[in-house]
Scaffold this active site. Sequence first.
Site, PDB file in Angstrom:
ATOM      1  N   ASP A 157       0.810  -1.146   0.063  1.00  0.00           N
ATOM      2  CA  ASP A 157      -0.114  -0.161   0.280  1.00  0.00           C
ATOM      3  C   ASP A 157       0.859   1.420   0.154  1.00  0.00           C
ATOM      4  O   ASP A 157       1.688   1.324   0.968  1.00  0.00           O
ATOM      5  CB  ASP A 157      -0.830  -0.091   1.267  1.00  0.00           C
ATOM      6  CG  ASP A 157      -1.865   1.140   1.252  1.00  0.00           C
ATOM      7  OD1 ASP A 157      -3.260   0.789   1.210  1.00  0.00           O
ATOM      8  OD2 ASP A 157      -1.502   2.465   1.335  1.00  0.00           O
ATOM      9  N   ASP A 201      -3.774   2.371  -5.317  1.00  0.00           N
ATOM     10  CA  ASP A 201      -2.321   2.244  -4.764  1.00  0.00           C
ATOM     11  C   ASP A 201      -2.257   0.889  -3.951  1.00  0.00           C
ATOM     12  O   ASP A 201      -1.143   1.151  -2.968  1.00  0.00           O
ATOM     13  CB  ASP A 201      -2.294   3.551  -3.771  1.00  0.00           C
ATOM     14  CG  ASP A 201      -2.963   3.461  -2.451  1.00  0.00           C
ATOM     15  OD1 ASP A 201      -3.819   2.599  -2.324  1.00  0.00           O
ATOM     16  OD2 ASP A 201      -2.196   3.722  -1.388  1.00  0.00           O
ATOM     17  N   GLU A 202      -2.941   0.124  -4.120  1.00  0.00           N
ATOM     18  CA  GLU A 202      -2.657  -1.167  -3.095  1.00  0.00           C
ATOM     19  C   GLU A 202      -3.124  -2.499  -3.753  1.00  0.00           C
ATOM     20  O   GLU A 202      -4.200  -2.437  -4.707  1.00  0.00           O
ATOM     21  CB  GLU A 202      -3.619  -1.134  -1.902  1.00  0.00           C
ATOM     22  CG  GLU A 202      -4.768  -0.767  -1.762  1.00  0.00           C
ATOM     23  CD  GLU A 202      -5.852  -1.169  -0.793  1.00  0.00           C
ATOM     24  OE1 GLU A 202      -5.341  -1.749   0.350  1.00  0.00           O
ATOM     25  OE2 GLU A 202      -6.334  -0.195  -0.417  1.00  0.00           O
TER      26      GLU A 202
HETATM   27  P1  TTP Z   1      -5.431   5.037   1.336  1.00  0.00           P
HETATM   28  O1  TTP Z   1      -4.161   3.852   1.002  1.00  0.00           O
HETATM   29  O2  TTP Z   1      -6.504   4.783   2.151  1.00  0.00           O
HETATM   30  O3  TTP Z   1      -4.512   6.279   1.882  1.00  0.00           O
HETATM   31  P2  TTP Z   1      -3.408   7.004   1.622  1.00  0.00           P
HETATM   32  O4  TTP Z   1      -2.402   6.093   0.700  1.00  0.00           O
HETATM   33  O5  TTP Z   1      -3.398   8.241   1.183  1.00  0.00           O
HETATM   34  O6  TTP Z   1      -2.491   6.895   2.990  1.00  0.00           O
HETATM   35  P3  TTP Z   1      -1.900   5.835   3.734  1.00  0.00           P
HETATM   36  O7  TTP Z   1      -1.934   4.567   2.930  1.00  0.00           O
HETATM   37  O8  TTP Z   1      -0.328   6.007   3.881  1.00  0.00           O
HETATM   38  O9  TTP Z   1      -2.539   5.646   4.979  1.00  0.00           O
HETATM   39  O10 TTP Z   1      -5.993   5.651  -0.014  1.00  0.00           O
HETATM   40  C1  TTP Z   1      -5.300   5.554  -1.215  1.00  0.00           C
HETATM   41  C2  TTP Z   1      -5.642   6.681  -2.167  1.00  0.00           C
HETATM   42  O11 TTP Z   1      -7.062   6.512  -2.414  1.00  0.00           O
HETATM   43  C3  TTP Z   1      -5.685   8.079  -1.486  1.00  0.00           C
HETATM   44  O12 TTP Z   1      -4.114   8.922  -1.649  1.00  0.00           O
HETATM   45  C4  TTP Z   1      -6.576   8.932  -2.060  1.00  0.00           C
HETATM   46  C5  TTP Z   1      -7.768   7.982  -2.375  1.00  0.00           C
HETATM   47  N1  TTP Z   1      -8.785   7.979  -1.335  1.00  0.00           N
HETATM   48  C6  TTP Z   1      -9.956   8.894  -1.477  1.00  0.00           C
HETATM   49  O13 TTP Z   1      -9.780   9.496  -2.630  1.00  0.00           O
HETATM   50  N2  TTP Z   1     -10.906   9.000  -0.348  1.00  0.00           N
HETATM   51  C7  TTP Z   1     -10.855   8.196   0.478  1.00  0.00           C
HETATM   52  O14 TTP Z   1     -11.719   8.346   1.471  1.00  0.00           O
HETATM   53  C8  TTP Z   1      -9.500   7.279   0.738  1.00  0.00           C
HETATM   54  C9  TTP Z   1      -9.518   6.604   2.043  1.00  0.00           C
HETATM   55  C10 TTP Z   1      -8.756   7.203   0.090  1.00  0.00           C
HETATM   56 MG    MG Z   2      -2.158   3.863   0.806  1.00  0.00          MG
END
Ligand code: TTP
Ligand code: MG
Length: 363
Positions: free
Chosen positions: A8, A103-104
């Site tokens: 992730d 992203d994951e």
């Molecule tokens: P996440 O992997 O949940 O968050 P992140 O990568 O920003 O942070 P981290 O993993 O380090 O905690 O989500 C990935 C992307 O998806 C995030 O950068 C933006 C998008 N996203 C949204 O647009 N709305 C949301 O509610 C969430 C959770 C994520």
């Molecule tokens: Mg993330």
Amino acid sequence: MRKIIHVDMDAFFAAVEQRNHPELKGKPVIVGGDPDKRGVVSTCSYEARKFGIHSAMASSLARKLCPQAIFIKSNFSDYREVSNQIREIFFEYTDLVEPLSLDEAYLDVTENKFNIKSATIIAEEIRTKVFQKTQLTCSAGVSFNKFLAKVASDINKPNGICVVTPAEASDFINKLPIRKFYGVGKATEKHMKELGIHYGKDLKLFSLEDLVYHFGKSGFYYYKIAHGEDDRPVQTHYERKSLGKERTYAEDILDKELIESKLIEISDKVFDQLTARNLFGNCITIKVKYYNFTQITRSRSFGYLVSEREKLSEVCLSLLQDTEYGRIPIRLLGVSVSGFDLKRELLTEELPKQLYFDFGDDF
Ligand code: TTP
Ligand code: MG
């Protein structure tokens, strides 16, 4: 036993923006909606998280918490490009890759293209290659099932790795706060805490029957994961389960006719996308979020697939009758269609069965 990695990216959208605009490095950066137009935060840099800002928070509140934060509009083509780059790296190791979002992804590396025995070594190699290729950091969880790998990837974020071996799993779960269990949202967390469940060890004290009694079907899932069991395979061909669209409005809407026309607008968009994908479903759900952020969903299922534009909008409007529209101002409307797996022959069959149920929060 499987070897699963969950990768992730860290603060994904925000990290891409900081990389592309070096002047933003080290600063509180918020990607997402305009605070003047009632948008919500997509994500924010770790510098911004120190102020309590997080995904899905109203941008106006984020600005209050951190007035010096820099707001940036999302640039999806940039995020998609990075997403493709990291997926290429995953595929160097295995074809069993299940992306969950841009992203994951889960990777099953039990068998892998380099015959590397250690999933931890693979995860570290991937993290290094991701950084070399994109100048972005990611975190990884390594374990023997998807549930544990997913939870683990969050433990040492950002730019960290966490490995949960079979021998460590029980202890790992015992100490895990229940909010960290994937699938436990705010409402379930509250319910669990009322039952005295704060950590994995508390969840383990409940029998399967008890958990089903308190949480319905989800009880099965909670029971399994409390005991570290998750036999879901990494799915490479993900089948879409639903298709929906939602809109947040710049101003709350009270006017009935206006709400109806907005809902039809969304329903038509959803119908266009269904048609483009040659998909029809038998379950229609609308979502309404009121001015105070409380939200409800209303659903109806049919014994046949809904294949006409007018039928879809008509059902949406009838579901709307069972909401507080016209009485309580509305900030968001959504329409979604699911139940794609009914047989095609049922396309035109009329109404053998009609169900009605409320999904609560699970839109
Ligand atoms: P996440 O992997 O949940 O968050 P992140 O990568 O920003 O942070 P981290 O993993 O380090 O905690 O989500 C990935 C992307 O998806 C995030 O950068 C933006 C998008 N996203 C949204 O647009 N709305 C949301 O509610 C969430 C959770 C994520
Ligand atoms: Mg993330």
